[in-house]
Design an enzyme around this catalytic site. Structure first.
Site, mmCIF file in Angstrom:
data_model
loop_
_atom_site.group_PDB
_atom_site.id
_atom_site.type_symbol
_atom_site.label_atom_id
_atom_site.label_comp_id
_atom_site.label_asym_id
_atom_site.label_seq_id
_atom_site.Cartn_x
_atom_site.Cartn_y
_atom_site.Cartn_z
ATOM 1 C CE LYS A 36 11.426 19.185 -11.591
ATOM 2 N NZ LYS A 36 10.133 19.669 -12.040
ATOM 3 C CG HIS B 295 -1.834 -1.210 1.586
ATOM 4 N ND1 HIS B 295 -2.991 -1.305 0.929
ATOM 5 C CD2 HIS B 295 -1.409 -2.265 2.409
ATOM 6 C CE1 HIS B 295 -3.404 -2.761 1.407
ATOM 7 N NE2 HIS B 295 -2.344 -3.258 1.948
ATOM 8 C CB SER C 141 12.837 22.304 -15.361
ATOM 9 O OG SER C 141 12.136 23.531 -15.734
ATOM 10 C CD GLU D 135 8.234 12.100 -15.908
ATOM 11 O OE1 GLU D 135 7.451 12.726 -15.686
ATOM 12 O OE2 GLU D 135 9.564 12.693 -15.962
#
Ligand code: ARG
Length: 461
Positions: free
Chosen positions: A286, A159, A280, A293
């Protein structure tokens, strides 16, 4: 468009509208099967000659002509003509232009229906091998990393809550087993792909005395299809491959999700290398896990290919229908995508940095040794359900006092259960908790090392 000289202009004059030609054409995507088409035609010519259906001389000029076409396509001398309807028509047209009459005999005892079924099977057989090789390399990278971190403690989650101690190596090895099963599925698909349909002809076989088994053998198939209608209309192997690669993508997507989480500031378990991350354009701090992804994102695309294929086939009457031309873009996309994702993944995993301290810190903070505490009480003769309650009360006590099971004073332990003694600290020691999980398939170091040995052994088979 005046196409009175179309190869299939028989009953019709072949004067189709230009927009129909464009709509009907598949050469933009089936030209990638040029090699399979040519090899298939060489085998067909040899079979026709062996059966006395064409002369040996005709066969030799067809084989030489096809060999020349293959060479010229590969060295760039021959450009694939996009105005041809498909790759089969293109090869036959160039052959006939080059060698004349013998070229016109090649299409004896076959049809484009069995020809396309043949080409796509041969093409996918080579794709399956490539995908498998990619997975093997990826598993190799996983095993190497797992070996390096075979006793690097980290919390295992359920979980997404810290649950029990595992090692990073153990967690990684879980993916090796998924990928091994993927190889098993690909092997299975291969078996059913390696069935030659050629000689099924349009749908009803042929009156010529062909030798389908000989032709299948020349092409390296394991067997030949035994029903001509099934031979030309079966695309199960395409669906099976799309489904096997969808499962591979699902595995890579779950793995991606974990890499993305682990590389976040919140987790800080790993750092992906600069080679597999981006910055970024506005936020200079970043480091984005774009490759992971994208693998996760492309999973949806491959599922789409599978659904497109299943839907394509669902209402088709036997035997061949032009709808089936639509199978190629979907399966090519699925197989290209999975190959790219596997390659990217191997590089991304091989170059990631692992933050052992960060993992250890997380392992020390989430009471992931609470089950071990209960097991300790069970060892003292307490029924597990009671031990579970006592351990839960002790965790609550720690939380109240901002302590851990490792730092909770013995008096407080004893205030909950008088049976607890000094040795409890050995039982809740996180390294001991990991080392003791020696059950088959468990996360103890020896178990992880034996998993790695097993997986490597399977790869060498
Ligand atoms: N381009 C077609 C395909 O991909 C080849 C088979 C065409 N057969 C036919 N009878 N029109 O399916």
């Amino acid at each position: 468009m005046d196409n009175g000289n179309k190869m299939w202009a028989g009953r019709t004059d072949g004067n189709t509208e230009k927009i129909s030609d464009e709509f009907n054409s598949s050469i933009a995507f089936d030209s990638r099967m040029y090699k399979e088409d040519i090899c298939g035609s060489i085998a067909h010519a040899r079979m026709l000659a062996a059966q006395g259906i064409i002369s040996d001389n005709d066969c030799e000029s067809i084989v030489a002509g096809l060999g020349g076409i293959l060479e010229d396509i590969e060295n760039g001398a021959l450009k694939i003509d996009p105005s041809c309807e498909d790759i089969h028509m293109f090869v036959e047209k160039v052959l006939t232009d080059r060698i004349g009459d013998p070229g016109r005999k090649l299409h004896t005892a076959r049809s484009r229906n069995d020809q396309v079924a043949l080409d796509i099977r041969l093409y996918l057989m080579s794709q399956i091998k490539e995908i498998k090789d990619g997975i093997k390399a990826l598993i190799g990278v996983i095993c190497a990393q797992a070996e390096k971190y075979s006793d690097t403690i980290m919390p295992g989650y359920t979980h997404l809550q810290r649950a029990q101690p595992v090692s990073f190596g153990h967690h990684l090895m879980a993916y090796s087993f998924m990928l091994l099963r993927d190889i098993g599925r690909l092997d299975d698909v291969y078996k059913r792909t390696s069935v030659s349909p050629i000689g099924s002809c349009a749908l009803a076989g042929t009156t010529y005395n062909t030798d389908r088994l000989y032709e299948a053998k020349l092409l390296g198939f394991d067997s030949a299809s035994l029903n001509s209608m099934d031979g030309v209309s079966d695309r199960d192997f395409v669906l099976e491959l799309a489904s096997a690669v969808s499962i591979i993508m699902m595995h890579l997507s779950r793995f991606s999700e974990e890499l993305i989480l682990w590389s976040s500031w919140e987790f800080k378990f790993i750092e992906l290398s600069d080679g597999y991350t981006t910055g970024s354009s506005i936020m200079p701090q970043k480091k984005n896990p774009d490759m992971a992804e994208l693998v996760r994102g492309k999973t949806g695309r491959v599922y789409g290919d599978l659904i497109a294929l299943l839907t394509l086939m669902k209402g088709l009457p036997l035997a061949y229908n032009k709808d089936m031309q639509e199978d190629k873009e979907a399966i090519f996309d699925a197989s290209d995508t999975v190959k790219n994702c596997i390659r990217i993944f191997a590089g991304m995993l091989g170059t990631m940095k692992v933050n052992k301290e960060g993992m250890r810190k997380a392992a020390l903070e989430g009471f992931i040794n609470a089950t071990d505490l209960a097991d300790y009480l069970v060892g003292k003769g307490m029924p597990f359900r009671n031990a579970y309650k006592v351990s839960g009360r002790l965790v609550a006590l720690c939380i109240e006092n901002n302590l851990t099971l490792e730092s909770l004073p013995l008096e407080l332990y004893k205030s909950v259960s008088g049976e607890i003694g000094e040795e409890v600290y050995d039982f809740v020691n996180i390294d001991n908790c990991l080392a003791k999980r020696k059950s088959l398939g468990g996360p103890a170091k020896e178990s992880v090392l034996s998993q790695i040995r097993f997986v490597r052994g399977e790869l060498n088979d």
